[in-house]
Design a protein around this motif. Structure first.
Motif, PDB file in Angstrom:
ATOM      1  N   THR A  55      -8.232  -3.370  -7.560  1.00 33.81           N
ATOM      2  CA  THR A  55      -7.698  -3.380  -8.915  1.00 33.81           C
ATOM      3  C   THR A  55      -8.837  -3.489  -9.904  1.00 33.81           C
ATOM      4  OG1 THR A  55      -6.098  -4.419 -10.425  1.00 33.81           O
ATOM      5  CG2 THR A  55      -7.432  -5.883  -9.057  1.00 33.81           C
ATOM      6  N   THR A 111      -9.517  -2.694 -14.585  1.00 33.44           N
ATOM      7  CA  THR A 111      -9.137  -1.911 -15.765  1.00 33.44           C
ATOM      8  C   THR A 111      -9.588  -0.471 -15.627  1.00 33.44           C
ATOM      9  OG1 THR A 111      -9.248  -3.871 -17.179  1.00 33.44           O
ATOM     10  CG2 THR A 111      -9.403  -1.722 -18.257  1.00 33.44           C
ATOM     11  N   THR A 126      -7.281   1.438 -13.348  1.00 32.72           N
ATOM     12  CA  THR A 126      -6.046   1.769 -14.067  1.00 32.72           C
ATOM     13  C   THR A 126      -6.277   2.941 -15.006  1.00 32.72           C
ATOM     14  OG1 THR A 126      -5.292  -0.533 -13.942  1.00 32.72           O
ATOM     15  CG2 THR A 126      -4.282   0.872 -15.620  1.00 32.72           C
ATOM     16  N   THR A 127      -7.424   2.957 -15.673  1.00 34.43           N
ATOM     17  CA  THR A 127      -7.754   4.072 -16.569  1.00 34.43           C
ATOM     18  C   THR A 127      -7.794   5.391 -15.805  1.00 34.43           C
ATOM     19  OG1 THR A 127      -9.019   2.631 -18.048  1.00 34.43           O
ATOM     20  CG2 THR A 127      -9.505   4.990 -18.133  1.00 34.43           C
ATOM     21  N   ARG A 150      -4.379   6.582 -15.336  1.00 33.85           N
ATOM     22  CA  ARG A 150      -3.821   7.067 -16.599  1.00 33.85           C
ATOM     23  C   ARG A 150      -4.311   8.481 -16.882  1.00 33.85           C
ATOM     24  NH1 ARG A 150      -1.054   3.162 -15.610  1.00 33.85           N
ATOM     25  NH2 ARG A 150      -0.952   1.258 -16.870  1.00 33.85           N
TER      26      ARG A 150
END
Length: 312
Positions: free
Chosen positions: A227, A229, A232-233, A236
């Motif tokens: 995991t 950020t 996650t980007t 996206r």
């Protein structure tokens, strides 16, 4: 008068007699059986000790317990892997333990984030009505084979990477010792070639077209997976509307989106790639608002030098 000696008692149990005879015979024949048993015991002990010492985990006795469970249940394939994952023709299954080892090793760092290049692929229309379960399974098999082949073309062994299955896609984390340049210069075109080759021999309902994301950043491992950020980007970016539109309107089989950092740090300086064949787009997916760059590896956009000077 002399008394006769009492008659000798015979063993009336045939099983006991057989076992006794076998034991006596084994002990008499120069102790060869005992020697063989001793050698086997020593070899097995050394193997177990080597396994516990070399496997990167902070819980060696739990790993030893699992290994003994597999051995006692005779669930080992001919290549030493648990039978459910025994498939020597494809390294995907062999690297399941590699994933676990990477997580175990990361635990020793106190769960600090580490740098990785992120490669994510997703199959367009995986749940289309005409793509039945057999077609989906065939699509997944072809996807993994194409991805392994493309990574190898970029000089990255599959077994060196952490990966996660996403049902209709795959996440691959490439270690930092492998340069990013081949991942943007070689991998996309190799992936497109592999997909096309697979499509040529596949049913119409199992045809594959892919969205591909390339990003780089810090990733943290824990007992459940990975995991961060930046991770996650990357996901996206994969869901960005401009990327989906680019693949839909392209006659090719792969549409690629790269993050701003990959484009600025790698593609702009590449002597192989023409950055002017990329197109800047604005990504707005949930909390992510950023600029990314789209390219079509097997059906590139026309060269437009002006795109390198402007932003959307």
């Amino acid at each position: 008068m002399t008394s006769n000696p009492p008659p000798r008692r015979r063993c009336t149990d045939p099983l006991a007699a057989t076992l006794s005879a076998g034991l006596i015979g084994a002990l008499i024949i120069d102790g060869r059986l005992l020697q063989e048993l001793l050698i086997i015991t020593v070899v097995v002990t050394l193997f177990l000790l080597a396994y516990v010492i070399t496997v990167p985990t902070d819980q060696p006795f739990r790993r030893l317990q699992a290994l003994l469970h597999l051995v006692l249940n005779q669930n080992i394939g001919p290549d030493g892997l648990p039978a459910p994952w025994h498939q020597p023709d494809l390294p995907v299954h062999r690297s399941l333990y590699r994933n676990r080892a990477l997580i175990d090793a990361s635990a020793r760092t106190g769960w600090h984030a580490v740098h990785r290049t992120m490669v994510i692929v997703d199959v367009q229309g995986f749940c289309a009505p005409d793509r039945t379960l057999p077609h989906q399974l065939g699509t997944r098999e072809g996807l993994y084979a194409a991805l392994v082949e493309a990574l190898a073309a970029a000089g990255v062994p599959w077994d060196a990477c952490y990966h996660e299955d996403r049902g209709d896609g795959v996440l691959v984390l490439v270690p930092p010792e492998y340069p990013k340049a081949p991942l943007v210069e070689v991998l996309p075109k190799a992936l497109a070639r592999a997909v096309r080759s697979r499509n040529d021999i596949s049913h119409d309902a199992a045809q594959t077209r892919l969205r591909l994301t390339l990003h780089a950043g810090e990733v943290a491992f824990d007992t459940y997976g990975v995991t961060s950020t930046q991770l996650t980007t990357a996901f996206r970016l994969l869901e960005a509307a401009p990327l989906k539109e680019a693949l839909t309107s392209s006659p090719g089989v792969v549409a690629m989106i790269v993050s701003r950092v990959v484009f600025d740090d790698v593609i702009r300086h590449s002597p192989v790639l023409a950055g002017a064949t990329f197109r800047p787009v604005e990504v707005e997916v949930k909390e992510v608002r950023d600029t990314a760059w789209i390219a079509l590896p097997d059906h590139p956009y026309t060269v437009d030098p002006t795109v390198l000077e402007r932003r959307p």
